[in-house]
Design a protein around this motif. Structure first.
Motif, short mmCIF file in Angstrom:
data_model
loop_
_atom_site.label_atom_id
_atom_site.label_comp_id
_atom_site.label_asym_id
_atom_site.label_seq_id
_atom_site.Cartn_x
_atom_site.Cartn_y
_atom_site.Cartn_z
N LYS A 31 0.84 -1.19 0.00
CA LYS A 31 0.00 0.00 0.00
C LYS A 31 0.88 1.24 0.00
N THR A 32 0.75 2.06 -1.02
CA THR A 32 1.54 3.29 -1.12
C THR A 32 0.82 4.29 -2.00
N SER A 33 1.02 5.56 -1.71
CA SER A 33 0.44 6.61 -2.55
C SER A 33 1.40 7.02 -3.66
N LYS A 34 2.66 6.59 -3.55
CA LYS A 34 3.68 6.94 -4.55
C LYS A 34 3.89 5.73 -5.45
N VAL A 35 3.00 5.51 -6.38
CA VAL A 35 2.98 4.28 -7.14
C VAL A 35 4.26 4.07 -7.94
N THR A 36 4.61 5.03 -8.79
CA THR A 36 5.78 4.84 -9.65
C THR A 36 7.07 5.25 -8.97
N HIS A 37 6.97 5.93 -7.83
CA HIS A 37 8.16 6.43 -7.13
C HIS A 37 8.48 5.61 -5.88
N ALA A 38 7.63 4.62 -5.58
CA ALA A 38 7.77 3.90 -4.32
C ALA A 38 9.10 3.15 -4.21
N GLY A 39 9.55 2.55 -5.31
CA GLY A 39 10.80 1.81 -5.26
C GLY A 39 11.99 2.71 -4.96
N ARG A 40 11.98 3.89 -5.51
CA ARG A 40 13.08 4.84 -5.26
C ARG A 40 13.09 5.30 -3.81
N VAL A 41 11.90 5.55 -3.26
CA VAL A 41 11.79 5.98 -1.87
C VAL A 41 12.19 4.86 -0.91
N SER A 42 11.57 3.69 -1.08
CA SER A 42 11.83 2.58 -0.16
C SER A 42 13.26 2.06 -0.31
N GLY A 43 13.81 2.13 -1.53
CA GLY A 43 15.18 1.68 -1.74
C GLY A 43 16.17 2.53 -0.96
N ALA A 44 15.99 3.84 -0.98
CA ALA A 44 16.87 4.73 -0.23
C ALA A 44 16.76 4.48 1.27
N ARG A 45 15.54 4.25 1.75
CA ARG A 45 15.35 3.97 3.17
C ARG A 45 15.95 2.63 3.57
N LEU A 46 15.80 1.63 2.70
CA LEU A 46 16.37 0.32 2.97
C LEU A 46 17.89 0.39 3.03
N ALA A 47 18.48 1.14 2.10
CA ALA A 47 19.93 1.30 2.11
C ALA A 47 20.40 1.93 3.42
N GLU A 48 19.66 2.93 3.90
CA GLU A 48 20.02 3.57 5.17
C GLU A 48 19.93 2.58 6.32
N LEU A 49 18.87 1.76 6.35
CA LEU A 49 18.72 0.76 7.40
C LEU A 49 19.84 -0.28 7.37
N ASN A 50 20.37 -0.53 6.18
CA ASN A 50 21.44 -1.52 6.04
C ASN A 50 22.83 -0.93 6.26
N GLY A 51 22.88 0.33 6.71
CA GLY A 51 24.15 0.93 7.09
C GLY A 51 24.89 1.64 5.98
N VAL A 52 24.22 1.93 4.85
CA VAL A 52 24.88 2.65 3.76
C VAL A 52 24.93 4.14 4.11
N SER A 53 26.08 4.76 3.87
CA SER A 53 26.25 6.16 4.20
C SER A 53 25.39 7.05 3.31
N GLU A 54 25.11 8.25 3.81
CA GLU A 54 24.30 9.19 3.03
C GLU A 54 24.97 9.54 1.72
N ASP A 55 26.29 9.68 1.73
CA ASP A 55 27.01 10.00 0.51
C ASP A 55 26.83 8.92 -0.54
N GLN A 56 26.90 7.65 -0.14
CA GLN A 56 26.74 6.55 -1.08
C GLN A 56 25.30 6.46 -1.59
N ILE A 57 24.33 6.76 -0.72
CA ILE A 57 22.93 6.75 -1.17
C ILE A 57 22.71 7.86 -2.20
N ARG A 58 23.29 9.02 -1.96
CA ARG A 58 23.18 10.11 -2.94
C ARG A 58 23.77 9.71 -4.28
#
Length: 263
Positions: free
Chosen positions: A127-154
């Protein structure tokens, strides 16, 4: 790869290739899937932009395995003929996300892509309101949870690239790629897939996209080549990727079968 819809829909077959990663994994023979962004368009610093992905620890979340399965469906199940690689005009404009077999070179519309994505999310219970953008949003959050630095996520999402990143650094953010694939982002040797150690027999591999071998022989100018082809680096790169993807497809199938047997 943290792609936007505007990145995904225009991707064509020649935009895909594999890149060896000699220092990745415990045996140093890693590789990744790479796609050119925007069909060769450059960033604000005049460099090509790329998206790249390693195989995921969990086959159910693996972009590379999903792509292999999708191509298997296209060229074995849907009725679409395997591409001809004789000249660039024969295959350059074929979309990765095709409309149908009669419109292989036409861009899928935003509305169609959004509609199908919404249906797939509903079937998966997402369930998401960001249909075509959801993967980009959740992917960045998942990377942060897995310990990826902000610089690498950018760098992974191509956000706010400064001059050093845009002009001089490699476009493959290794730590981000490991983290988003569920491995230790800071430890190259953490990348290891047990299913990748399964080597399907050549006879079985030859049943997946059997035309690969003759086209690759022609592009490598081997003595046994039976086809004339226009010299083309993109064709050689894409055929090399398909050689690897047919192993990936069979490894996923064998892995799923072994899991069912254990259960």
């Amino acid at each position: 790869m943290l792609l936007r819809l505007s990145n995904r829909l225009p991707i064509e077959l020649p935009d895909l290739f594999l890149m060896p990663l000699p220092n990745e994994g415990p045996n140093g023979t890693g590789w990744c899937l790479v796609t050119v962004m925007g069909q060769g368009k450059t960033n604000q610093h005049g460099r090509l932009e790329y998206g790249a992905a390693l195989r995921h620890r969990d086959y159910r979340s693996c972009l590379v395995g999903a792509l292999a399965t999708y191509f298997f469906w296209r060229w074995h199940c849907s009725g679409e003929p395997f591409p001809c690689f004789r000249t660039s005009q024969d295959w350059y404009n074929i979309k990765v996300l095709k409309r149908d077999n009669a419109h292989l070179t036409e861009l899928l519309s935003d509305s169609t892509a959004s509609s199908w994505t919404r249906r797939l999310y509903a079937d998966a219970g997402i369930k998401t309101s960001k249909v075509t953008h959801a993967g980009r949003v959740s992917g960045a959050r998942l990377a942060e949870l897995n310990g990826v630095s902000e610089d690498q996520i950018r760098r992974g999402g191509r956000w706010n690239a400064d001059q050093m990143t845009g002009c001089y650094l490699t476009t493959l953010p290794r730590a981000f790629m490991r983290g988003i694939a569920d491995f230790d982002p800071e430890w190259a040797s953490s990348y290891f897939l047990p299913r990748e150690t399964i080597q399907p027999p050549p006879l079985l591999l030859g049943r997946i996209w059997p035309d690969i071998d003759r086209w690759q022989a022609a592009h490598l100018e081997r003595p046994d080549a039976s086809e004339w082809v226009e010299p083309n680096l993109a064709a050689g790169g894409f055929l090399e990727l398909l050689q690897r993807l047919r192993s990936v497809f069979l490894q996923v199938c064998l892995h799923k079968h072994s899991l069912r047997s254990l259960s």
